[in-house]
Each structure stands twice: as structure tokens, then as C-alpha cells.
Design an enzyme around this catalytic site. Structure first.
Site, PDB file in Angstrom:
ATOM      1  N   GLU A   1       6.863  -0.480  -4.652  1.00 55.79           N
ATOM      2  CA  GLU A   1       5.746  -0.367  -5.597  1.00 55.79           C
ATOM      3  C   GLU A   1       4.495  -0.130  -4.759  1.00 55.79           C
ATOM      4  OE1 GLU A   1       2.919  -3.273  -7.978  1.00 55.79           O
ATOM      5  OE2 GLU A   1       5.039  -3.691  -8.350  1.00 55.79           O
TER       6      GLU A   1
ATOM      7  N   GLU B   1      -6.053   4.972  -5.766  1.00 52.37           N
ATOM      8  CA  GLU B   1      -6.345   3.567  -6.036  1.00 52.37           C
ATOM      9  C   GLU B   1      -7.375   3.016  -5.057  1.00 52.37           C
ATOM     10  OE1 GLU B   1      -3.926  -0.614  -6.731  1.00 52.37           O
ATOM     11  OE2 GLU B   1      -3.207   0.777  -5.195  1.00 52.37           O
TER      12      GLU B   1
ATOM     13  N   SER C   1       0.821  -1.206   0.000  1.00 51.10           N
ATOM     14  CA  SER C   1       0.000   0.000   0.000  1.00 51.10           C
ATOM     15  C   SER C   1       0.857   1.259   0.000  1.00 51.10           C
ATOM     16  CB  SER C   1      -0.910   0.015   1.235  1.00 51.10           C
ATOM     17  OG  SER C   1      -0.139   0.206   2.415  1.00 51.10           O
TER      18      SER C   1
ATOM     19  N   GLY D   1       1.635   2.225   3.816  1.00 53.25           N
ATOM     20  CA  GLY D   1       2.663   1.389   4.425  1.00 53.25           C
ATOM     21  C   GLY D   1       4.017   1.585   3.785  1.00 53.25           C
ATOM     22  N   GLY D   2       4.035   1.648   2.456  1.00 50.28           N
ATOM     23  CA  GLY D   2       5.294   1.831   1.759  1.00 50.28           C
ATOM     24  C   GLY D   2       5.926   3.175   2.045  1.00 50.28           C
TER      25      GLY D   2
ATOM     26  N   CYS E   1      -1.912  -5.108  -9.298  1.00 52.06           N
ATOM     27  CA  CYS E   1      -1.348  -3.757  -9.251  1.00 52.06           C
ATOM     28  C   CYS E   1      -1.519  -3.031 -10.569  1.00 52.06           C
ATOM     29  CB  CYS E   1       0.119  -3.815  -8.869  1.00 52.06           C
ATOM     30  SG  CYS E   1       1.075  -5.068  -9.753  1.00 52.06           S
TER      31      CYS E   1
END
Length: 500
Positions: free
Chosen positions: A259, A385, A236, A239-240, A296
Site C-alpha cells: 500500500e 500525495e 511510501s 520505498g514500496g 492513508c
């Protein structure tokens, strides 16, 4: 059989606390929970392994990768059965993903054997020049221990032995994996395969470790450990980005290759819309709902010119999506986030709901919404997204507004042009924008198939990924775990073997 423990430098290590997976059917399995102490132990072992593995012959690394692929295939039936229970993905999909996983391991084996990735260069000494030039040689060298975070939506191809791990091991980097809690059983079995391959090849046990479960402190400890030299992540945006910031805030910052998300817009140009709009709509509906939209590269946005063609496109897409039966998502949490995203978009000003459905705790239906170009441009949140089978049709007044929509896009993994010969001028104009927005630009197709090969780019400008110059799929992904080293006037007796 499942170990239900962590693999730390060749040892299967338990813990005082456990967590449960979320099987679609049958009883849950419990797994040992990770901790920062286990992270430290794995990282220290990886650094020890790098002393030998980082200087190992390319042929030995290639043999290791091929043996991992063989060990995964030997456990294929158990991996598929466990994956079906844990994720709800169909067996055929998991078998296909396993073939992709072993295929990319074999691809990297051939890639390191060929040696082109080393980018070897030499400028010979010119002692008679004024000033004299020394002898200079350059080669790519592995960076050290790499941390990899498993993805929820690809329990094989982007997880324990997925592309990040395969490319890092190919480069000569030991790997510490943080397994994803959505499929710990699959991760357990794949870790067993890697360890069996490591034993068969006689490698240092620290070359691979995997830690399951644990709270955010485990992930934070992994990216902040001073012996980790780079991080690969698929997940996500929230989180990323949190992990990316931790990597940047370290006393010695390290690269974070994340990503993070993409809506993968499609631009359906006027000629293509008039000639085959309904056909494109049906293809979009099938792709949009494939795997419950948990890809994705799921193409969530369709941009087209308002008018009868757009209305026919919407009707065809709605009809095709209306035939889709409820699908099981990877976890109840992912399903809840999908429902929340659908509701958020439906409540946005100017958005019309064309198709909604009843969703269960883990089963979901496709949703279809529509807005205008003006509505899109007025609300940046429409470009965020929603992970799942949600589609948004954006109708623009003319080519100028279509270009404005293109310019408004955030970074994407992919952008797609549906076009006929008569659309070439419009496509060329859009390309000047889209190639700056995405890592991959398609014509007359759908982006969910990501080929594992030399020319693939799976990445893009932020927030699609955190490093627009990298890819997480294809042989070029090995570059993430390498750095150039120049050797000046170095005698052959000291140089790496690959430079002699």
C-alpha cells in the site's frame, strides 16, 4: 519493560550497534540494529516452523490469534504510554487503535474457524465417461513464510501484530516482521505479547520473529531471501516500489502486496454544494487535519464546480482549518517531508495559497491551496500525495471538465461523492470512472474510517497499491497468503484434514 533487542525464533538477540527512537519528550531509548545475518536466521526459522504451523488445525491457529489479542490487552497501559512518547499520538487514539488491532485478531480467529476462506470444491470422478474424469478436489493452502513491514502511521493496526501479520498467521504462514524505526518501543512490547502467546500455545518458535532498525540492506535482504514467499508493506511510494522491484527481480519472483499512497479525492456535486457546501467544507477540514493528516485515506483533494458555491466552500474550509492548533507529526523526517510538499505545491503554476502556517521541527499546521481544473490537468504532480494536513481545492468549469479530472486520476484507495438526489445522473456518470480508479467508493462521508469486516476493500489500482485484486483490511486480506491446490484421485488417508 522493553527488551530493546530483536526477537528471533523465540530468542531475544542483541547487536553490536544500536539506534535511538525519537520520543516527543524525555530521554531516547536505544535498540539493537538489524542486519542481513539476523534476517537469514529468522527466515530459516520461519521455514522450519511452516512444516508444522502450515498444517496446524484451524482451531489451534484461532486460539493463537485470540491469545495474542489477550496478551496485547494485558500490556495495554505500557503500549499506550510508550506510543504517546514515541509518536506524539494522543493516548485515546492509541487505545482505539489497540482495540482495532485486537479486534481484527479475534475477527480472523472466527474467520479461520468458520473455514469458508478455504474455498473447498470437488468434482467427483466419472469413471464411465469417455474419457473418464478423475476425482478432483481443491482447497486454498498457505504459501509459506511471509515478510511484513511495519507502518509509521499505525504503530499497532498496521505494524507488528497488525492486519498483515494477523491474516498471515490465520492463513498458516509464519511471519518475519521488519519493525518501523518510528516506534520501536511499541513494536518491542507487541512482539513480547506475540511471543508470550506463542509459548502459551506451544508453537514452534520460528512462527514469529521481529527485526528492528537497520539500513536498506536489511529490508532488501528480507524481500530477497529465498525462503520468503510473499511480502506485505505499508509505506511510501518510493520505498514500496523499490522493494516491489526487488521481489519481481528475484530468480523466483514473489508477490509484493504494497500500500503505497493515495490522495483520496472528493467530488462535491452541484446539488450537494448548493445545499450544504459549508457543512461539507467543515467536515472536510476536520477529517483533513485528523491525526495531523497522517492517514492513508486522508482526503487531500476536493473537486467542485466554480462559482459562488465554490467560493463559500473555500472560505468555510479555510476558517475551519485556521482554528486547528499545531500538531505533532510521527517523526521529524515526516514533518520535513510535509513542509517540502507544501512548498512544492505552493510553487506550482496556477496554484493559489489560501492558508499557510508556521511549522516547527516536528509540529505542523494545516495548509490549503486551490487551482483550476485546467491547472490540475496540466500538472500531474498535483496528484502526488503530500503526507499531512494539506488540502487542495480544484474548481472545474463544468461537468465535462469534472469528468476529465476524474479520468486523469491515478489509482486511489478511495474516491468520494458528495451528492443529493438531484445529483444522481452526474454521480452515475462519474461512477463509471471512479470504480476503476479506487478500491472503495463512498457517498456523503469521509474515508478515514476503515471498517475491519468482511466487505472492506483497502487497496486500489497502482500506485495506491501494487496489487489491485487484494485488500490489506478485512477478512478477504487472508487471500494474499494462500494459493489453490488441486488434489487428483488422492486417497483420504493422504488428503488434508479440511478436505475429508
Amino acid at each position: 519493560m522493553l527488551k530493546r533487542t530483536h526477537l528471533i525464533a523465540g530468542d531475544w538477540v542483541g547487536a553490536e550497534t544500536t539506534f535511538a527512537n525519537e520520543p516527543v519528550s524525555g530521554p531516547a531509548d536505544r535498540f539493537a540494529t538489524g542486519s542481513p545475518a539476523l534476517v537469514a536466521r529468522a527466515c530459516e526459522a520461519a521455514e522450519e516452523a511452516f512444516a508444522s504451523y502450515g498444517h496446524s488445525p484451524r482451531a489451534e491457529r484461532a486460539a493463537f490469534l485470540r491469545r495474542i489479542a489477550d496478551e496485547i490487552d494485558a500490556r495495554g497501559d505500557a503500549i499506550t504510554a510508550t506510543g504517546v512518547r514515541e509518536t506524539g499520538l494522543p493516548g485515546a487514539r492509541l487505545d482505539s487503535e489497540r482495540n482495532r488491532t485486537t479486534g481484527q485478531l479475534n475477527l480472523f480467529a472466527a474467520h479461520v474457524e468458520a473455514g469458508d476462506y478455504l474455498d473447498r470444491r470437488r468434482d467427483r470422478a466419472q469413471p464411465d465417461r469417455q474419457p473418464p474424469r478423475p476425482d478432483l478436489r481443491l482447497m486454498q493452502r498457505p504459501v509459506g513464510a511471509v515478510a511484513v513491514f511495519g507502518a509509521s502511521n499505525f504503530p499497532l493496526a498496521f505494524s507488528t501484530a497488525g492486519g498483515d501479520t494477523a491474516s498471515a498467521l490465520a492463513a498458516g504462514c509464519p511471519v518475519v516482521v521488519k519493525g518501523h524505526s518510528a516506534h520501536p518501543g511499541v513494536s518491542d512490547l507487541v512482539a513480547q505479547a506475540i511471543d508470550a502467546a506463542r509459548i502459551a500455545c506451544g508453537l514452534h518458535p520460528g512462527v514469529f520473529s521481529q527485526i528492528q532498525g537497520g539500513d536498506r540492506a536489511v529490508g532488501q535482504a528480507l524481500v530477497q531471501h529465498p525462503l520468503i514467499r510473499a511480502v506485505g508493506f505499508t509505506g511510501s511510494l518510493a520505498g514500496g516500489r523499490a522493494l516491489f522491484d526487488l521481489c519481481a527481480a528475484r530468480p523466483e519472483p514473489i508477490p509484493f502486496f504494497g500500500e503505497l499512497g493515495s490522495v483520496n479525492p472528493m467530488f462535491i456535486l452541484d446539488g450537494a454544494l448548493a445545499a450544504r457546501g459549508a457543512e461539507i467544507a467543515r467536515g472536510w477540514a476536520g477529517t483533513l487535519s485528523l491525526g495531523a493528516g497522517q492517514f492513508c485515506t486522508n482526503p487531500g483533494i476536493a473537486v467542485l464546480t466554480e462559482g459562488p458555491g465554490a467560493e463559500a466552500f473555500a472560505q468555510a474550509a479555510r476558517a475551519a482549518l485556521g482554528e486547528i492548533r499545531p500538531q505533532t507529526m510521527l517523526t521529524a523526517g515526516i514533518a520535513a517531508a510535509y513542509r517540502s510538499g507544501c512548498d512544492r505545491m505552493a510553487a506550482a503554476p496556477g496554484v493559489r495559497s489560501l492558508l499557510t502556517g508556521m511549522c516547527g521541527q516536528r509540529d505542523v499546521m494545516p495548509y490549503l491551496h486551490a487551482t483550476t481544473g485546467a491547472g490540475w490537468l496540466a500538472d500531474a504532480a498535483l496528484g502526488e500525495e503530500v503526507f499531512g494536513p494539506l488540502g487542495l481545492i480544484v474548481t472545474v468549469r463544468d461537468s465535462a471538465e469534472r469528468m476529465a479530472v476524474a479520468r486523469s486520476l491515478q489509482g486511489q484507495l478511495t474516491c468520494t461523492l458528495h451528492m443529493d438526489d438531484a445529483d444522481a445522473a452526474s454521480a452515475r456518470a462519474l461512477m463509471t470512472v471512479l470504480e476503476r480508479k479506487a478500491g472503495r467508493v463512498l457517498a456523503n462521508g469521509f474515508p478515514t474510517g476503515v471498517e475491519v469486516c468482511d466487505a472492506m476493500v483497502h487497496g486500489g489500482p497502482y500506485p495506491a497499491s501494487t496489487n489491485f485484486g487484494a485488500t490489506s483490511v478485512g477478512t478477504m486480506s487472508i487471500r494474499r497468503w494462500l494459493r489453490p491446490v488441486c488434489y487428483q484421485n488422492m486417497p483420504d488417508s493422504v488428503l488434508p484434514d479440511d478436505l475429508i
